[in-house]
Write an enzyme that holds these catalytic residues in place. Structure first.
Site, PDB file in Angstrom:
ATOM      1  N   ASP A 172      -3.458   8.551   6.133  1.00  0.00           N
ATOM      2  CA  ASP A 172      -2.718   7.848   6.640  1.00  0.00           C
ATOM      3  C   ASP A 172      -1.428   8.353   5.748  1.00  0.00           C
ATOM      4  O   ASP A 172      -0.679   7.805   6.049  1.00  0.00           O
ATOM      5  CB  ASP A 172      -2.950   7.016   3.779  1.00  0.00           C
ATOM      6  CG  ASP A 172      -4.371   6.037   5.100  1.00  0.00           C
ATOM      7  OD1 ASP A 172      -4.429   5.446   5.217  1.00  0.00           O
ATOM      8  OD2 ASP A 172      -5.986   6.780   4.775  1.00  0.00           O
TER       9      ASP A 172
ATOM     10  N   ARG B 182       0.971  -1.063   0.291  1.00  0.00           N
ATOM     11  CA  ARG B 182      -0.340  -0.479  -0.422  1.00  0.00           C
ATOM     12  C   ARG B 182       1.318   1.305   0.501  1.00  0.00           C
ATOM     13  O   ARG B 182       1.654   1.532   0.987  1.00  0.00           O
ATOM     14  CB  ARG B 182      -0.785  -0.521   1.424  1.00  0.00           C
ATOM     15  CG  ARG B 182      -1.421  -1.228   1.726  1.00  0.00           C
ATOM     16  CD  ARG B 182      -2.660  -1.373   0.291  1.00  0.00           C
ATOM     17  NE  ARG B 182      -3.611  -0.058   0.380  1.00  0.00           N
ATOM     18  CZ  ARG B 182      -4.674  -0.339   0.954  1.00  0.00           C
ATOM     19  NH1 ARG B 182      -4.905  -0.513   1.819  1.00  0.00           N
ATOM     20  NH2 ARG B 182      -5.832   1.178   0.751  1.00  0.00           N
TER      21      ARG B 182
END
Length: 362
Positions: A236, A88
């Site tokens: 994030d 990711r």
């Protein structure tokens, strides 16, 4: 509070979030590749949680590596680091966790190789335990912003499922509720993977907190009607100038909040702050499979759904339903960037800061 990840009996135990809330099932990872696949496939998701998973995946890999000394162990772990980093790209926590593990190995090169492998497990578990304490602290600071009777809007899932436990954005909600404040939470469904609908609303219901699920497109209208008092979301990656990368749709919410004079806060553990990047324009944005947009996963409730693909879900009651015509193209950015100018404050375990102050807190 349900755990998204744990280490037990030499295995990494991951709650499969791809089939929540319809089924509670755990994946027992015996190999680092299983951990990497769980991260990439959104079986575990949320920036802090995937950082923990990456650290545990490395510790798991180390147990099977035959190395004569710590230097050789570190060298043979490099491909494992790379595998984790590629899963990711937007969330900085994986890189943060990998660098922590790498530096830990370097600092303990004088240790016996067998002892060092055990120490890696201990360090990975420590990252998990620390994250839970960080979240509780964020919750205490964030709860100060939530007054009795407030209606809170949140996006995606920044709850216990996205972390070691307790959550980041939802930690403020949980603590406020524990303090006896009467609050109501509005949750965006968060297309296309529906983390708000499937996960956040489920977590809040489990905690007995009043929750209302809304379509993503309804947030502006509900704000204009005066039904939202504060917006709190997760992140994030937060960069040096205070820009924030979070689940797609966050940027839109921030603009709507500004238009309607509603405070917009971001809950950001220090592990998700990346001072190496000057602004949000430089944050790598993950683009996922277009099928997440053209199809939707749900519970099969009719005979018409008998031809649905249930193999991937691993559960006979779940399937992928096509909601767009064959041949249509789809764009699936998993994240967007919210500029600092739309953010009222950033809640960390060190306190609440203005976006312009982020560069000075580490």
């Amino acid at each position: 509070m349900i755990k998204a990840i744990d280490w037990k009996d030499g295995k990494v135990i991951i709650l499969d979030q791809s089939i929540l809330p319809f089924d509670i099932s755990y994946i027992e990872c015996t190999d680092f590749r299983m951990v990497a696949e769980a991260i990439k496939g959104l079986r575990i998701r949320g920036a802090p949680a995937i950082g923990i998973a990456a650290a545990m995946g490395v510790a798991l890999a180390a147990q099977d590596i035959e190395a004569r000394n710590p230097d050789e162990l570190l060298k043979r772990l490099e491909p494992v680091f790379e595998t984790m980093l590629k899963t990711r790209p937007t969330a900085v926590n994986i890189r943060w966790a990998i660098e922590r593990i790498r530096n830990y190995l370097i600092a303990n090169k004088d240790k016996d190789i067998f002892r060092l492998k055990e120490m890696l497990i201990i360090e990975a578990k420590k990252i998990l335990d620390e994250d839970i304490e960080v979240n509780k602290t964020i919750g205490r600071f964030g709860a100060e912003l939530i007054k009795d009777g407030y209606r809170v809007l949140t996006h995606c899932n920044a709850g216990a499922l996205a972390t070691g436990g307790y959550g980041t954005a939802t930690a403020a909600i949980f603590v406020a509720a524990e303090q006896g404040k009467k609050i109501h939470v509005y949750v965006d469904e968060t297309r296309p993977v529906l983390q708000g609908a499937r996960l956040t609303s489920w977590e809040l219901l489990q905690a007995g907190i009043p929750v209302t699920l809304i379509p993503d497109s309804a947030a502006g209208a509900i704000m204009k009607r005066g039904e939202i008092d504060i917006v709190i979301v997760g992140t994030d990656r937060t960069v040096r100038n205070g820009d924030v990368a979070n689940k797609i749709g966050t940027y839109s919410l921030s603009v709507l909040a500004k238009e309607n004079n509603i405070p917009f806060y971001v809950a950001a553990p220090l592990s998700s702050i990346d001072l190496s990047i000057p602004s949000g324009e430089d944050i790598p944005i993950e683009e996922r499979d277009p099928s997440e947009v053209t199809h939707i996963r749900g519970k099969i409730i009719s005979e018409e759904a008998s031809t649905l693909d249930t193999h991937k879900s691993g559960h006979p009651r779940l399937g992928m339903v096509q909601i767009a015509p064959d041949g249509v193209t789809a764009k699936n950015y998993a994240f967007d960037v919210t500029p600092a100018r739309y953010i009222t404050g950033i809640i960390t375990e060190k306190g609440i800061y203005k976006p312009s102050e982020i560069k000075d807190i580490k």
